[in-house]
Scaffold this active site. Structure first.
Site, short mmCIF file in Angstrom:
data_model
loop_
_atom_site.label_atom_id
_atom_site.label_comp_id
_atom_site.label_asym_id
_atom_site.label_seq_id
_atom_site.Cartn_x
_atom_site.Cartn_y
_atom_site.Cartn_z
N HIS A 255 51.73 34.23 44.43
CA HIS A 255 50.81 33.75 45.46
C HIS A 255 50.42 34.81 46.49
O HIS A 255 49.25 35.07 46.73
CB HIS A 255 51.44 32.52 46.14
CG HIS A 255 50.50 31.74 46.98
ND1 HIS A 255 50.32 31.99 48.32
CD2 HIS A 255 49.67 30.70 46.68
CE1 HIS A 255 49.43 31.13 48.81
NE2 HIS A 255 49.03 30.35 47.84
N ASP B 114 53.51 35.10 53.52
CA ASP B 114 53.39 34.43 52.22
C ASP B 114 54.65 34.63 51.38
O ASP B 114 55.75 34.75 51.94
CB ASP B 114 52.14 34.98 51.50
CG ASP B 114 51.47 33.94 50.64
OD1 ASP B 114 52.06 33.58 49.62
OD2 ASP B 114 50.36 33.49 50.99
N SER C 130 44.11 28.39 49.71
CA SER C 130 44.88 29.63 49.87
C SER C 130 44.04 30.85 49.53
O SER C 130 44.24 31.93 50.07
CB SER C 130 46.10 29.63 48.95
OG SER C 130 47.12 28.84 49.47
#
Ligand code: CA
Ligand code: CA
Length: 717
Positions: free
Chosen positions: A205, A146, A377
């Protein structure tokens, strides 16, 4: 001075984290809770129960009256696990299980836990009674591929993997893997660095995803992950606030994760383009006996039709995850696929709102540590966390067995029955208690036509010898069979249905389409032109609807019209005529053909006849046209006659085209004319003969009428 303050802050934080980590490690012990020395058993033959119990040197504590169960005391020295193994081998035992300790579901003491709605939805508190995860060296290592991880985050740091071969911060590549100080993971971005710090200042994220998998649980701070204790590796290949990365760096990341022993790779990213190298990376994950867990994507697409990678990579070791909302619906953004997306898990609806997923972030220079975010996600790490928790309890399971248990234990929520393969949303408690059963991951092709064919069925726990594979309950002939792959025949005239192996699991749906072929019996002519078409249909089930499109892209049903269709085109042009059929399963297929209509040339004409017979190519129209060309246009009176006719005929032809009854009448009227032209002498002779007969008949009838007419007058009198 500023630098010094920063350093001091970091040092302070590390101290806090270290203290935190050691105290949590003491509190968290993943154990199975049951009473030693006891079992609960259900025997098949109740009459033989006491004999079984005596033979195993056990004694009876209680025989239940209202259900056929025996509570058994084991002999001293026999462990519950050993006793379970031997009881389960006994042919008279239907099932045997430990005497579990039951208590109220475990809730962690994290301050924000009440805002984490996704955890009760997946029954995490009940699952935590069985295990809360582990950060033992032997426990499952999870790689988060990620934007990196904010490894100083106080609610994550204790659950991060630390490279055992690397001495952090000494500026050397101690483990000799070519990366200096790859302490928590690594950073790939054209370059290769040891520092995977999350630089996504917009969303954090990777940090957010990691918190869902394993934010430190029960530490009186913030949130808890699906795992209270975990081992998370930061593999950074996405960069900056946009979270962009390159394929080559994703590949390096997968390689790094596998090389360092990751068993699960969380892939909360998507790319539209198919790439062979990403498929090869997926193959490497498969060969390493690891799992990859992929986001179905956030553009609301059906992945049975469209593709998103890596979710659309067909591998038994890949789990494609759709998002579920706070109300267990499919959020508008989530991709889905009845044949292609494995499972749904909480992903929430609107970023920043309470119905999104609360997790760890590092925003505004670390002053914002938690935030809600929505997306597939966020759904992925729920499944990743579940897989890690399950695999820690049952380390002997293969990756595909872990996947099977997760898919087989979903809550069958209506929003996901037609949008995912498993037909439901993750349930962590049920996953921890599920068994190895025959599970299908994929069938290809999943769409066949009425003629049937061979399908390949991939999955796990099929058994090593051929057993039963069925479509809609009907057994299929088998060409080959092993524990993870079956080749079977779908017979001709099958219907849509579910394929199941050994009658277990939710099975896998396949679609059997009818076929249709549109052929014109008349396809071209001069305007106005009536084209005729026939739809040849082959189907195992009834066709319930025929719809026709005459070239304007609008499908219409015509009453009483099924496979034969005709339509009159007034103007010249090429018309794409389509038929769409719908079978009783709701499957639709289409076929098309072209009708070519040309403008009448000066030598064309015969408008009324063309309209009456539908085409100037009709033999009778040809006869009339021949007569016109050879007998009329060759002389002056004839030409005058044709000219006069052509002034009169188009409006009449137009009217005839519109009404079938006018076409019938016109054909009746034209027939004697055609016969006269074709067989002039015979027609003339027949006409004379007919006239004679008719006059004889009339003269006789006149006499008869005068006779009979007299009768009523008589009787009335
Ligand atoms: Ca290194
Ligand atoms: Ca916490």
């Amino acid at each position: 001075m500023k630098q010094f303050a920063k350093l001091l802050l970091i040092l302070l934080m590390i101290c806090v984290i270290a203290t935190e980590a050691s105290s949590i490690a003491d509190r968290i012990t993943p154990v199975l809770h049951y009473k030693p020395g006891e079992l609960i058993v259900r025997f098949k033959d109740q009459a033989l129960a006491s004999k079984n119990i005596t033979a195993s040197k056990s004694s009876l504590l209680k025989k239940f009256k209202h259900f056929p169960l025996h509570h058994i005391k084991l002999p001293l020295g026999l462990t519950v696990q050993d006793a379970l193994a031997s009881y389960r081998k006994d042919p008279n035992v239907l099932y045997a299980e430990p005497n579990y300790i039951v208590r109220k579901a475990q809730v962690p003491g994290d301050t924000e836990f009440s805002r984490q709605w996704s955890l009760p939805i997946i029954s995490a508190p009940a699952a935590w009674d069985v295990s809360v995860g582990s950060r033992e060296k032997s426990s499952v290592l999870v790689a988060v591929l990620d934007t990196g991880i904010a490894y100083y985050h106080p609610d994550l740091a204790a659950n991060l993997w630390i490279n055992p071969g690397e001495i952090c911060g000494d500026g050397l590549d101690n483990d000799g893997n070519g990366i200096i100080d790859d302490c928590y993971g690594a950073n790939f971005g054209g370059f290769t660095l040891g520092d995977p710090w999350d630089d996504d200042t917009a969303d954090s994220h990777g940090t957010h995803v990691s918190g869902i998998i394993g934010a430190v649980g029960n530490n009186e701070l913030g949130i808890t992950g699906v795992n209270w204790a975990a081992r998370i590796m930061a593999v950074k290949f996405l960069h900056g606030p946009e979270g962009m990365g390159e394929l080559a760096d994703a590949l390096r990341g997968v390689e790094y994760a596998l090389a360092n022993g990751a068993k699960i790779i969380n892939m909360s990213f998507e790319v539209d383009e198919d790439s062979q190298s990403l498929r090869d990376a997926a193959r490497a994950v498969e060969n390493a006996g690891a799992l990859m867990i992929s986001a179905a994507g956030n553009t609301g697409k059906n992945l049975d039709i469209y593709r998103v990678y890596p979710a659309s990579i067909k591998s038994s070791n890949n789990i494609a995850v759709a998002a579920s909302s706070f109300t267990d619906g499919l959020p508008y953004y989530s991709d889905y696929g009845r044949h292609t997306v494995d499972i749904a898990a909480p992903g929430g609806s609107t970023t920043g709102s309470a119905n999104a997923i609360l997790s760890t972030v590092w925003l505004n220079s670390g002053t914002t540590l938690y935030r809600t975010t929505a997306g597939t996600s966020m759904a992925v790490p729920h499944v990743t966390g579940a897989a890690a928790l399950l695999w820690n309890i049952y380390p002997s399971l293969t990756a595909v067995q872990v996947k099977a248990r997760i898919l087989n234990s979903v809550d069958r929520v209506p929003a996901f029955t037609e949008t995912t393969i498993s037909g439901g949303r993750l349930n962590l408690e049920k996953a921890l208690k599920s068994q190895d059963i025959s599970t299908i991951f994929d069938v290809y092709p999943f769409q066949l036509n009425w003629n049937g064919g061979t399908v390949t069925v991939k999955g796990v726990n099929f058994g090593i010898t051929p057993s039963s594979i069925t479509l809609g309950g009907i057994r299929l002939p088998v060409s080959s069979w092993n524990d993870t792959e079956i080749s079977a025949q779908i017979p001709q005239n099958s219907s849509n249905g579910i394929i199941q192996v050994n009658g277990q699991g939710s099975g896998f749906p396949i679609t059997v389409l009818p076929t249709v072929k549109l052929t014109p019996s008349t396809a071209s002519g001069t305007a106005p032109f009536t084209a005729e078409f026939n739809a040849e249909v082959l189907s195992g089930v009834p066709i319930i609807k025929y719809e026709w499109d005459t070239g304007d892209n609008v499908f219409k049903e015509y009453q009483g019209i099924t496979s034969n269709f005709s339509h009159t085109f007034d103007a010249a042009g090429a018309y794409n005529v389509n038929v769409r059929i719908t079978d009783s399963n709701g499957n639709t297929v289409t076929s098309s053909a072209t009708a070519t209509v040309s403008t009448p040339s000066s030598g064309g004409g015969c408008f009324i006849a063309t309209a009456a017979y539908g085409s100037y190519l009709h033999p009778k129209v040809q006869i009339l046209r021949n007569f016109r060309d050879k007998s009329l246009l060759t002389n002056r009176p004839g030409r005058a006659c044709v000219r006069f006719y052509y002034q009169l005929s188009p409006p009449v032809a137009h009217l005839i085209v519109k009404y079938e009854f006018l076409r019938v009448i016109s054909r009746w009227a034209i027939t004697p004319l055609v016969l006269l032209i074709q067989y002039p002498f015979m027609t003339l002779a027949l006409f004379i003969l007919f006239s004679i007969c008719w006059s004889v008949f009339l003269s006789q009838r006149t006499n008869a009428c005068s006779d009979s007419a007299a009768i009523p007058y008589d009787s009335n009198n």
